[in-house]
Design an enzyme around this catalytic site. Structure first.
Site, PDB file in Angstrom:
ATOM      1  CB  THR A 238      38.467  14.903  65.991  1.00  0.00           C
ATOM      2  OG1 THR A 238      37.266  14.137  64.624  1.00  0.00           O
ATOM      3  CG2 THR A 238      39.315  13.600  65.652  1.00  0.00           C
ATOM      4  CB  ALA A 239      32.334  15.489  65.979  1.00  0.00           C
ATOM      5  NE  ARG A 240      32.430  21.609  69.515  1.00  0.00           N
ATOM      6  CZ  ARG A 240      32.856  22.215  68.604  1.00  0.00           C
ATOM      7  NH1 ARG A 240      34.272  21.292  68.589  1.00  0.00           N
ATOM      8  NH2 ARG A 240      33.108  23.363  67.865  1.00  0.00           N
ATOM      9  CG  ASP A 264      41.312  16.561  69.241  1.00  0.00           C
ATOM     10  OD1 ASP A 264      41.867  16.180  70.377  1.00  0.00           O
ATOM     11  OD2 ASP A 264      40.966  17.358  68.704  1.00  0.00           O
ATOM     12  CD  GLU A 269      35.994  19.193  74.936  1.00  0.00           C
ATOM     13  OE1 GLU A 269      36.592  20.616  74.331  1.00  0.00           O
ATOM     14  OE2 GLU A 269      36.176  18.001  74.077  1.00  0.00           O
ATOM     15  CG  HIS A 287      38.582  20.180  70.990  1.00  0.00           C
ATOM     16  ND1 HIS A 287      37.479  20.088  72.193  1.00  0.00           N
ATOM     17  CD2 HIS A 287      39.392  20.549  69.774  1.00  0.00           C
ATOM     18  CE1 HIS A 287      36.372  21.368  70.698  1.00  0.00           C
ATOM     19  NE2 HIS A 287      37.415  20.905  69.597  1.00  0.00           N
ATOM     20  CB  ILE A 288      44.969  19.913  69.656  1.00  0.00           C
ATOM     21  CG1 ILE A 288      44.856  17.996  69.725  1.00  0.00           C
ATOM     22  CG2 ILE A 288      45.251  20.410  71.113  1.00  0.00           C
ATOM     23  CD1 ILE A 288      46.616  17.913  69.805  1.00  0.00           C
ATOM     24  CB  SER A 290      40.891  23.427  64.490  1.00  0.00           C
ATOM     25  OG  SER A 290      40.611  23.832  65.185  1.00  0.00           O
TER      26      SER A 290
HETATM   27  C1  DGY Z   1      35.849  23.880  65.932  1.00  0.00           C
HETATM   28  O1  DGY Z   1      35.914  24.317  65.006  1.00  0.00           O
HETATM   29  O2  DGY Z   1      34.538  24.262  65.828  1.00  0.00           O
HETATM   30  C2  DGY Z   1      36.751  23.036  66.887  1.00  0.00           C
HETATM   31  O3  DGY Z   1      36.099  22.909  67.479  1.00  0.00           O
HETATM   32  C3  DGY Z   1      37.418  24.332  67.174  1.00  0.00           C
HETATM   33  O4  DGY Z   1      36.858  25.069  67.835  1.00  0.00           O
END
Ligand code: DGY
Length: 321
Positions: A238-240, A264, A269, A287-288, A290
């Site tokens: 869920t990071a990058r 995610d 992207e 990428h949801i 947050s």
């Molecule tokens: C972040 O804050 O880095 C999230 O991935 C949304 O941009």
């Protein structure tokens, strides 16, 4: 009365954030929520004193070099700042802030969702029922992996990693982690520290990535490291997207080295990876991490707090450079 600073908010933010920004700044909004090109970002920089962007706007060395000196601060609406060339911005004298803390719980929730979905084959099951193809049941049908009582590895024990560790407490998992430095015991909460990823991975029946995207973490999970995981492990990111070599991930998912993955974030992207989409044992989200109402308001307000401090002549609480 002093003139309000001119602020450009690059994407559509929460109503409360936009209302507060309109009250306190001479603000330019983006009600259509369109994505601006690098040339458009450069052009906008001539009109404003501050930019409040998301991770969708890239401030690479080229954009920064062409930006107007009028822009004094980039107050990101994100915790990740891999879309910003921090050195180039610092050299230009632009202050950069982010929004830590406020999205940790929301992101940890998505990590848990993806971990359960990958372990219990939720995406596959949903597709089956949705397509009208659920035509039998047996004890051998769609058998997955149980999280309860297993060993979990957390790569990156920052705010989100720690929020995730707290969230999974109810599953009675043995938590191992890799971090640049061990945490103090009160933050560690019984988790077992490994000074190298290579030492961590053989313990991980489940592994969740929570570290930032930097040149050092590019393709952090590669073929060699997938080979260190126990057979049938589950991976969550869920990071990058840049943390995973996606070709190696596809091999690991196809060979059974990994039983499943929950993602995610992706190398590319928006869009993701069509080769991953061919695999049933991967559950994917756009990428949801947050994307909750509460967190969007909190992110917007945190970015505005940083701007307010800057224009009041103070150091913003989340200043990075
Ligand atoms: C972040 O804050 O880095 C999230 O991935 C949304 O941009």
């Amino acid at each position: 009365m002093a003139e309000k600073p001119a602020l450009w908010i690059t994407r559509k933010l929460s109503d409360l954030t936009e209302a507060r920004a309109a009250r306190d700044y001479d603000v330019q909004l983006n009600p259509e929520d369109r994505v601006f090109t690098p040339d458009e970002i450069v052009a906008k920089s001539h009109e404003v004193d501050a930019i409040l962007p998301c991770h969708s706007e890239h401030f690479n060395a080229d954009v920064v070099a062409r930006m107007s000196d009028r822009v004094k601060i980039i107050a990101n609406h994100s915790v990740g700042v891999d879309h910003c060339d921090l050195q180039a911005l610092k050299a230009k004298g632009v202050v950069v802030t982010n929004t830590p803390d406020v999205l940790s719980d929301a992101t940890a929730e998505i990590a848990l969702l993806l971990m359960l979905a990958a372990a219990r084959r939720a995406g596959e099951g949903d597709r089956l029922v949705r397509a009208g193809n659920w035509d039998s049941w047996s004890p051998a049908f769609m058998v997955g992996t149980q999280m309860t009582g297993k060993r979990l590895g957390i790569v990156g024990m920052g705010r989100v990693g720690r929020a995730f560790a707290k969230l999974v407490q109810g599953f009675g998992m043995e938590i191992h982690y890799y971090n640049r430095r061990p945490l103090p015991p009160e933050q560690e909460a019984g988790a077992i520290y490994h000074a190298a990823i290579e030492d961590l991975l053989p313990h991980c029946q489940f592994v969740s990535l929570h570290c930032p995207a930097t040149p050092e973490t590019l393709n952090l999970m590669n073929a060699e490291r997938f080979a260190l995981l126990p057979e049938g492990a589950i991976l969550v990111n869920t990071a990058r997207g840049t943390l995973i070599d996606e070709a190696a991930l596809i091999d690991a998912l196809s060979s059974g080295r990994l039983a499943g993955a929950g993602l995610d974030v992706f190398q590319l992207e928006p869009g993701g990876n069509p080769q991953l989409a061919k695999l049933d044992n991967v559950c994917m989200l756009p990428h949801i991490g947050s994307a909750t109402r509460e967190t969007r308001d909190a992110m917007g307000f945190r970015a505005l707090d940083n701007l307010d401090a800057f224009f009041a002549g103070e150091k913003p609480g989340d200043q990075l450079v």
